[in-house]
Motif scaffolding. Structure first.
Motif, short mmCIF file in Angstrom:
data_model
loop_
_atom_site.label_atom_id
_atom_site.label_comp_id
_atom_site.label_asym_id
_atom_site.label_seq_id
_atom_site.Cartn_x
_atom_site.Cartn_y
_atom_site.Cartn_z
N PRO A 195 -53.09 54.16 -55.12
CA PRO A 195 -54.54 54.42 -55.19
C PRO A 195 -54.93 55.23 -56.43
O PRO A 195 -55.98 54.98 -57.03
CB PRO A 195 -54.83 55.19 -53.90
N THR A 196 -54.09 56.19 -56.81
CA THR A 196 -54.38 56.98 -58.01
C THR A 196 -54.24 56.12 -59.26
O THR A 196 -55.04 56.23 -60.20
CB THR A 196 -53.46 58.20 -58.09
N ASN A 253 -49.90 60.30 -66.04
CA ASN A 253 -48.96 60.85 -65.06
C ASN A 253 -49.59 60.75 -63.68
O ASN A 253 -50.72 61.20 -63.48
CB ASN A 253 -48.64 62.32 -65.37
N VAL A 254 -48.86 60.15 -62.73
CA VAL A 254 -49.35 60.02 -61.35
C VAL A 254 -48.30 60.63 -60.42
O VAL A 254 -47.11 60.32 -60.54
CB VAL A 254 -49.60 58.54 -60.98
N THR A 255 -48.75 61.45 -59.48
CA THR A 255 -47.86 62.25 -58.64
C THR A 255 -47.91 61.77 -57.20
O THR A 255 -48.98 61.42 -56.69
CB THR A 255 -48.28 63.73 -58.71
N MET A 259 -45.74 65.65 -53.23
CA MET A 259 -45.59 66.57 -54.36
C MET A 259 -46.92 67.21 -54.74
O MET A 259 -46.96 68.37 -55.17
CB MET A 259 -44.94 65.85 -55.53
N ILE A 260 -48.00 66.47 -54.58
CA ILE A 260 -49.33 67.07 -54.79
C ILE A 260 -49.56 68.16 -53.76
O ILE A 260 -50.06 69.25 -54.07
CB ILE A 260 -50.43 65.99 -54.70
N SER A 282 -53.32 63.41 -66.63
CA SER A 282 -52.61 63.60 -65.37
C SER A 282 -53.56 63.81 -64.21
O SER A 282 -54.67 64.34 -64.37
CB SER A 282 -51.68 64.82 -65.47
N ASP A 283 -53.10 63.41 -63.00
CA ASP A 283 -53.79 63.82 -61.79
C ASP A 283 -53.61 65.33 -61.63
O ASP A 283 -52.90 65.98 -62.40
CB ASP A 283 -53.29 63.04 -60.57
#
Length: 360
Positions: A195-196, A253-255, A259-260, A282-283
């Motif tokens: 989704p991100t 960068n997608v997390t 981890m978020i 990055s998110d």
């Protein structure tokens, strides 16, 4: 120092971030004068995709199952330290074996700490269980911040220490050349990241049909509707990463969700891209500002409009150089190898003190 590492994979970077992390760390560890033996479970999905079968910085050996692992009992018993990594097959049984046999310091290196803790919370002991955590002398964690206190307070680790991923600065550096893509993303498919990725890359690609985008990584479902201006690369070996980042005006960068939620979990891709002086979008997660300064060393994005605005920025070069400077000062493999050495020595000293106290 002689160490034995039992990790998910060193030989194959296919579909995992463990191999590049171990490669950079052990190469730098060897440069400090130490000797390492890496033991890898021989499984078909990595056997068929090996891109480093004979490393020159450590000894790499394969074992087929737990019974076969026992032939390395002398090496494990005589090592100064033995490190077991996350996602090692039958990791709990491996832990019991190592903790029984090892004569030196024992450590667990968790490259997936938030995922591990989420698994433990729901009773999933795939590669780690609450029972074995206190018996490791030190818990080396991909995640810093409050998670370290949780590992000690709730799970009884005698010492939880952050050991972030790192970058081999000899392998990751700006290569120059033409910029092929306005925004790139490198990562294996993950349902919780998708989704991100949609919000921060695919939707901007649809909104900017004249811009060029690329997504590199395996296991993406065939039914994903990629815009025409999004190039797909199924697998990119580590040897091609620097060229990939160097050809990107920006990289994303997608997390993962776990981890978020935990925060303080920088991906190795952050350090690799920054070492190439590629500006990162990055998110957002807690602790990212302790890794890079927002708007000076990294661009944070919560939605499509933020990505579009980032691509339009004219200070990309300055952001990339600032991030590179930060990484070379704080997050190289050489720096991380020194941290690993210090953590192992401190754990050995603590264990010795405890033994003397108990004997008295």
């Amino acid at each position: 120092m002689r160490i034995v590492v039992l990790g998910l994979s060193l030989s194959s970077s296919w579909g995992n971030g463990h191999a590049t992390t171990f490669r950079a760390l052990l190469k730098a560890f060897a440069a400090r004068g130490h000797d390492a033996l890496f033991l890898e479970r021989d499984v078909p999905w990595y056997r068929d995709q090996r891109d480093l079968a004979d490393p020159d910085f450590c000894t790499l050996c394969f074992y087929t199952d737990l019974d076969d692992l026992a032939r390395f009992t002398p090496e494990i018993a005589e090592a100064d330290a033995v490190i077991v990594g996350s996602y090692v097959p039958e990791g709990v049984a491996v832990a019991h074996f190592v903790q029984e046999v090892a004569g030196g310091t024992t450590a667990f290196y968790d490259i997936d700490t938030p995922v591990t803790l989420a698994k433990l919370a729901r009773g999933d002991f795939e590669y780690l269980s609450p029972a074995v955590i206190p018996r490791y002398d030190v818990y080396l964690s991909f995640t810093g911040g409050p998670t370290l206190d949780l590992l000690e307070r709730t799970y009884g680790s005698p010492a939880a220490r952050a050991l972030y991923c790192s970058v081999d600065q000899a392998a990751y550096r700006p290569l120059g050349g033409e910029k092929k893509w306005d925004l790139s993303y490198l990562g294996t498919y993950s349902a919780d990241r998708q989704p991100t990725l949609e919000r921060l890359l695919i939707d901007p690609a649809r909104a900017l049909p004249d811009r060029r985008f690329v997504v590199a990584g395996p296991q993406y479902p065939a039914e994903i509707d990629w815009p025409a201006n999004v190039e797909r690369i199924d697998h990119l070996p580590p040897s091609a990463h620097a060229a990939f980042y160097s050809a990107s005006r920006f990289t994303l960068n997608v997390t993962r969700d776990d981890m978020i939620a935990a925060g303080w979990s920088p991906s190795v891709r952050l350090f690799e891209a920054a070492a190439c002086a590629t500006p990162i979008v990055s998110d957002v997660w807690d602790g990212i500002e302790s890794i890079f300064v927002p708007d000076r060393e990294i661009i944070l994005a919560r939605g499509t409009a933020d990505t579009i605005a980032a691509i339009e920025r004219t200070d990309a070069g300055a952001i990339g150089i600032a991030a590179q400077r930060r990484v070379l000062a704080e997050h190289t493999a050489a720096i991380r190898a020194g941290e690993l050495e210090r953590h192992l020595i401190e754990a050995e000293a603590t264990a010795t003190t405890s033994e003397l106290t108990s004997a008295a």
